[in-house]
Design a protein around this motif. Structure first.
Motif, PDB file in Angstrom:
ATOM      1  N   LEU A 190       0.991  -1.199  -0.002  1.00  0.00           N
ATOM      2  CA  LEU A 190       0.016   0.041  -0.078  1.00  0.00           C
ATOM      3  C   LEU A 190       1.033   1.319  -0.052  1.00  0.00           C
ATOM      4  O   LEU A 190       0.684   2.118  -0.734  1.00  0.00           O
ATOM      5  CB  LEU A 190      -0.948   0.106   1.347  1.00  0.00           C
ATOM      6  CG  LEU A 190      -1.716   1.307   1.467  1.00  0.00           C
ATOM      7  CD1 LEU A 190      -2.748   1.621   0.435  1.00  0.00           C
ATOM      8  CD2 LEU A 190      -2.380   1.154   2.923  1.00  0.00           C
ATOM      9  N   CYS A 191       2.014   1.272   0.858  1.00  0.00           N
ATOM     10  CA  CYS A 191       2.648   2.438   0.817  1.00  0.00           C
ATOM     11  C   CYS A 191       3.383   2.838  -0.299  1.00  0.00           C
ATOM     12  O   CYS A 191       3.966   3.930  -0.646  1.00  0.00           O
ATOM     13  CB  CYS A 191       3.758   2.310   2.020  1.00  0.00           C
ATOM     14  SG  CYS A 191       3.142   2.498   3.601  1.00  0.00           S
ATOM     15  N   LEU A 192       3.779   1.711  -1.258  1.00  0.00           N
ATOM     16  CA  LEU A 192       4.491   1.662  -2.309  1.00  0.00           C
ATOM     17  C   LEU A 192       3.726   1.964  -3.787  1.00  0.00           C
ATOM     18  O   LEU A 192       4.055   2.193  -4.553  1.00  0.00           O
ATOM     19  CB  LEU A 192       5.371   0.413  -2.724  1.00  0.00           C
ATOM     20  CG  LEU A 192       6.284   0.093  -1.683  1.00  0.00           C
ATOM     21  CD1 LEU A 192       7.033  -1.324  -1.914  1.00  0.00           C
ATOM     22  CD2 LEU A 192       7.337   1.136  -1.527  1.00  0.00           C
ATOM     23  N   SER A 193       2.254   2.072  -3.326  1.00  0.00           N
ATOM     24  CA  SER A 193       1.382   2.226  -4.451  1.00  0.00           C
ATOM     25  C   SER A 193       1.235   4.042  -4.433  1.00  0.00           C
ATOM     26  O   SER A 193       1.704   4.608  -3.730  1.00  0.00           O
ATOM     27  CB  SER A 193       0.084   1.576  -3.941  1.00  0.00           C
ATOM     28  OG  SER A 193      -0.539   2.279  -3.015  1.00  0.00           O
ATOM     29  N   GLU A 194       0.597   4.183  -5.737  1.00  0.00           N
ATOM     30  CA  GLU A 194       0.378   5.672  -5.955  1.00  0.00           C
ATOM     31  C   GLU A 194      -1.016   6.105  -5.476  1.00  0.00           C
ATOM     32  O   GLU A 194      -2.023   6.049  -6.358  1.00  0.00           O
ATOM     33  CB  GLU A 194       0.603   5.952  -7.450  1.00  0.00           C
ATOM     34  CG  GLU A 194       2.036   5.698  -7.888  1.00  0.00           C
ATOM     35  CD  GLU A 194       3.075   6.503  -7.270  1.00  0.00           C
ATOM     36  OE1 GLU A 194       2.652   7.779  -6.693  1.00  0.00           O
ATOM     37  OE2 GLU A 194       4.119   5.967  -7.081  1.00  0.00           O
ATOM     38  N   LEU A 195      -1.206   6.575  -4.199  1.00  0.00           N
ATOM     39  CA  LEU A 195      -2.285   6.783  -3.533  1.00  0.00           C
ATOM     40  C   LEU A 195      -2.350   8.148  -3.085  1.00  0.00           C
ATOM     41  O   LEU A 195      -1.152   8.473  -2.596  1.00  0.00           O
ATOM     42  CB  LEU A 195      -3.048   5.838  -2.840  1.00  0.00           C
ATOM     43  CG  LEU A 195      -3.585   4.330  -3.217  1.00  0.00           C
ATOM     44  CD1 LEU A 195      -3.833   3.537  -2.007  1.00  0.00           C
ATOM     45  CD2 LEU A 195      -4.679   4.783  -4.284  1.00  0.00           C
ATOM     46  N   ASN A 196      -3.467   9.006  -2.770  1.00  0.00           N
ATOM     47  CA  ASN A 196      -3.147  10.337  -2.131  1.00  0.00           C
ATOM     48  C   ASN A 196      -3.183  10.041  -0.602  1.00  0.00           C
ATOM     49  O   ASN A 196      -3.607   8.876  -0.173  1.00  0.00           O
ATOM     50  CB  ASN A 196      -4.217  11.251  -2.655  1.00  0.00           C
ATOM     51  CG  ASN A 196      -5.558  10.669  -2.181  1.00  0.00           C
ATOM     52  OD1 ASN A 196      -5.731  10.159  -1.343  1.00  0.00           O
ATOM     53  ND2 ASN A 196      -6.481  11.256  -3.184  1.00  0.00           N
ATOM     54  N   ASN A 198      -5.506  10.772   1.929  1.00  0.00           N
ATOM     55  CA  ASN A 198      -6.696  10.267   2.226  1.00  0.00           C
ATOM     56  C   ASN A 198      -6.762   8.761   2.178  1.00  0.00           C
ATOM     57  O   ASN A 198      -7.116   7.998   2.860  1.00  0.00           O
ATOM     58  CB  ASN A 198      -7.805  11.114   1.760  1.00  0.00           C
ATOM     59  CG  ASN A 198      -7.828  12.620   2.272  1.00  0.00           C
ATOM     60  OD1 ASN A 198      -7.300  12.838   3.354  1.00  0.00           O
ATOM     61  ND2 ASN A 198      -8.144  13.556   1.532  1.00  0.00           N
ATOM     62  N   ALA A 199      -6.535   8.667   0.788  1.00  0.00           N
ATOM     63  CA  ALA A 199      -6.646   6.993   0.385  1.00  0.00           C
ATOM     64  C   ALA A 199      -5.678   6.166   1.260  1.00  0.00           C
ATOM     65  O   ALA A 199      -6.024   5.077   1.508  1.00  0.00           O
ATOM     66  CB  ALA A 199      -6.537   6.741  -1.042  1.00  0.00           C
ATOM     67  N   PHE A 200      -4.369   6.810   1.536  1.00  0.00           N
ATOM     68  CA  PHE A 200      -3.638   5.945   2.297  1.00  0.00           C
ATOM     69  C   PHE A 200      -4.053   5.705   3.691  1.00  0.00           C
ATOM     70  O   PHE A 200      -3.992   4.400   4.070  1.00  0.00           O
ATOM     71  CB  PHE A 200      -2.159   6.741   2.383  1.00  0.00           C
ATOM     72  CG  PHE A 200      -1.064   6.482   1.421  1.00  0.00           C
ATOM     73  CD1 PHE A 200      -0.953   5.111   1.157  1.00  0.00           C
ATOM     74  CD2 PHE A 200      -0.530   7.554   0.695  1.00  0.00           C
ATOM     75  CE1 PHE A 200      -0.004   4.823   0.160  1.00  0.00           C
ATOM     76  CE2 PHE A 200       0.385   7.175  -0.436  1.00  0.00           C
ATOM     77  CZ  PHE A 200       0.803   5.967  -0.604  1.00  0.00           C
ATOM     78  N   GLU A 201      -4.424   6.560   4.440  1.00  0.00           N
ATOM     79  CA  GLU A 201      -4.951   6.247   5.687  1.00  0.00           C
ATOM     80  C   GLU A 201      -6.198   5.513   5.778  1.00  0.00           C
ATOM     81  O   GLU A 201      -6.055   4.825   6.689  1.00  0.00           O
ATOM     82  CB  GLU A 201      -5.395   7.923   6.331  1.00  0.00           C
ATOM     83  CG  GLU A 201      -4.181   8.559   6.504  1.00  0.00           C
ATOM     84  CD  GLU A 201      -4.516   9.771   7.391  1.00  0.00           C
ATOM     85  OE1 GLU A 201      -5.498   9.729   8.368  1.00  0.00           O
ATOM     86  OE2 GLU A 201      -3.836  10.974   7.262  1.00  0.00           O
ATOM     87  N   MET A 202      -7.171   5.726   5.068  1.00  0.00           N
ATOM     88  CA  MET A 202      -8.407   4.855   4.870  1.00  0.00           C
ATOM     89  C   MET A 202      -8.007   3.434   4.656  1.00  0.00           C
ATOM     90  O   MET A 202      -8.300   2.454   5.381  1.00  0.00           O
ATOM     91  CB  MET A 202      -9.364   5.235   3.686  1.00  0.00           C
ATOM     92  CG  MET A 202     -10.723   4.598   3.982  1.00  0.00           C
ATOM     93  SD  MET A 202     -11.735   5.204   2.575  1.00  0.00           S
ATOM     94  CE  MET A 202     -11.910   6.679   3.263  1.00  0.00           C
ATOM     95  N   ALA A 203      -7.173   3.098   3.552  1.00  0.00           N
ATOM     96  CA  ALA A 203      -6.913   1.744   3.367  1.00  0.00           C
ATOM     97  C   ALA A 203      -5.896   1.024   4.469  1.00  0.00           C
ATOM     98  O   ALA A 203      -5.843  -0.021   4.693  1.00  0.00           O
ATOM     99  CB  ALA A 203      -6.187   1.878   1.866  1.00  0.00           C
ATOM    100  N   SER A 204      -5.219   1.829   4.818  1.00  0.00           N
ATOM    101  CA  SER A 204      -4.214   1.513   5.737  1.00  0.00           C
ATOM    102  C   SER A 204      -4.971   1.132   7.109  1.00  0.00           C
ATOM    103  O   SER A 204      -4.781  -0.128   7.937  1.00  0.00           O
ATOM    104  CB  SER A 204      -3.182   2.585   6.281  1.00  0.00           C
ATOM    105  OG  SER A 204      -2.164   1.943   7.424  1.00  0.00           O
ATOM    106  N   GLU A 205      -5.971   1.745   7.553  1.00  0.00           N
ATOM    107  CA  GLU A 205      -6.944   1.624   8.709  1.00  0.00           C
ATOM    108  C   GLU A 205      -7.484   0.527   8.457  1.00  0.00           C
ATOM    109  O   GLU A 205      -7.806  -0.450   9.678  1.00  0.00           O
ATOM    110  CB  GLU A 205      -7.650   2.755   9.091  1.00  0.00           C
ATOM    111  CG  GLU A 205      -6.921   4.109   9.506  1.00  0.00           C
ATOM    112  CD  GLU A 205      -6.462   3.661  10.941  1.00  0.00           C
ATOM    113  OE1 GLU A 205      -7.092   3.024  11.749  1.00  0.00           O
ATOM    114  OE2 GLU A 205      -5.261   4.179  11.235  1.00  0.00           O
ATOM    115  N   ILE A 206      -8.038   0.007   7.158  1.00  0.00           N
ATOM    116  CA  ILE A 206      -8.888  -1.137   7.084  1.00  0.00           C
ATOM    117  C   ILE A 206      -7.904  -2.352   7.298  1.00  0.00           C
ATOM    118  O   ILE A 206      -8.439  -3.281   7.843  1.00  0.00           O
ATOM    119  CB  ILE A 206      -9.555  -1.201   5.543  1.00  0.00           C
ATOM    120  CG1 ILE A 206     -10.366  -0.055   5.462  1.00  0.00           C
ATOM    121  CG2 ILE A 206     -10.081  -2.476   5.187  1.00  0.00           C
ATOM    122  CD1 ILE A 206     -10.856   0.302   4.050  1.00  0.00           C
ATOM    123  N   ILE A 207      -6.610  -2.317   6.614  1.00  0.00           N
ATOM    124  CA  ILE A 207      -5.630  -3.467   6.879  1.00  0.00           C
ATOM    125  C   ILE A 207      -5.593  -3.609   8.203  1.00  0.00           C
ATOM    126  O   ILE A 207      -5.368  -4.834   8.623  1.00  0.00           O
ATOM    127  CB  ILE A 207      -4.582  -3.258   6.142  1.00  0.00           C
ATOM    128  CG1 ILE A 207      -4.807  -3.166   4.536  1.00  0.00           C
ATOM    129  CG2 ILE A 207      -3.331  -4.207   6.345  1.00  0.00           C
ATOM    130  CD1 ILE A 207      -3.625  -2.628   3.746  1.00  0.00           C
TER     131      ILE A 207
END
Length: 241
Positions: A190-196, A198-207
């Motif tokens: 996820l951290c190596l992907s190209e997201l903004n 807000n998307a980083f935080e949301m996806a990270s919290e889900i994981i």
């Protein structure tokens, strides 16, 4: 690490793209990389501590069971395997530490860590789950000598119970470590992907939420399985007697 952090604090925002802030994204990745590194490091340290306790159990057994040749042989074999596994794990630990250095950016460190986990985590999961066995068998033997003063005779029922508890412990430990590694790998990808940001935080919290829930489910499932098995053994023993 401090140089990298201070450097990121001076990165300008990317103009013309609303919601995309290079500085905040880099800070998020930097913080997440440290978090993942510390969690995996904690697994290594926890394993080293457990192996140290298992080694003490083995030493005590070698001293207290010096008149029992079979127990000496079992503990000597476990000690040999423990040392072999520990040497392998120490080598992995130094390799793991090399995957994160202050001279590289967070994404470079995460890429190195991802390669390390992809190559080593299946074997690491096996090594860490085997730690349970190194502590379980010497622990049972140590309990016998301290509680009874001698090697308590073990019947078929005892063999069945101890074998089941050992097997459940190893499988649960392996499954727990394997799945936890899987979530850390997802975090890194996820951290190596190209997201903004807000998307980083949301996806990270889900994981992270799924990781914690998965760990809780495994522990509860292990407890329920052991509880049911013990109840069944008590019922069976009462019927046979």
């Amino acid at each position: 690490m401090n140089n990298l952090k201070s450097g990121w604090d001076n990165i300008d925002e990317l103009s013309g793209i609303p919601g995309y802030d290079i500085k905040s994204v880099e800070k998020f990745i930097h913080g997440r990389s440290i978090s993942i590194y510390q969690k995996i490091r904690g697994l290594f340290i926890g394993s080293f501590i457990l192996k140290s306790v298992a080694f003490l159990f083995i030493v005590f057994n070698l001293i207290l069971y010096r008149k029992y040749e079979i127990v000496i042989m079992i503990n000597a074999l476990l000690c040999l395997l423990l040392v072999i596994f520990l040497i392998i794990e120490i080598r992995f630990y130094f390799e793991f530490r090399k995957s994160a250095t202050p001279s590289k950016s967070s994404k470079e460190n995460l890429s190195s860590l991802l390669v390390f986990l992809g190559r080593k985590y299946p074997l690491l999961a096996i090594i860490w789950s085997a730690t349970y066995l190194f502590g379980f068998i010497p622990g049972i033997l140590l309990y016998f000598i301290l509680a009874y003063g001698y090697l308590k005779p073990i019947d078929l029922m005892d063999y069945l119970v101890f074998s089941f508890l050992g097997l459940i412990g190893i499988l649960s430990s392996y499954l727990y470590n394997k799945r936890q590694f899987g979530y850390y790998i997802r975090h890194i990808k996820l951290c190596l992907s190209e997201l903004n940001d807000n998307a980083f935080e949301m996806a990270s919290e889900i994981i992270e939420t799924k990781r914690k829930l998965d760990a809780t489910i495994i522990v509860l499932a292990q407890f329920v399985i052991i509880l049911v098995f013990v109840v069944l053994m008590v019922i069976l023993k009462s019927i046979l007697s």
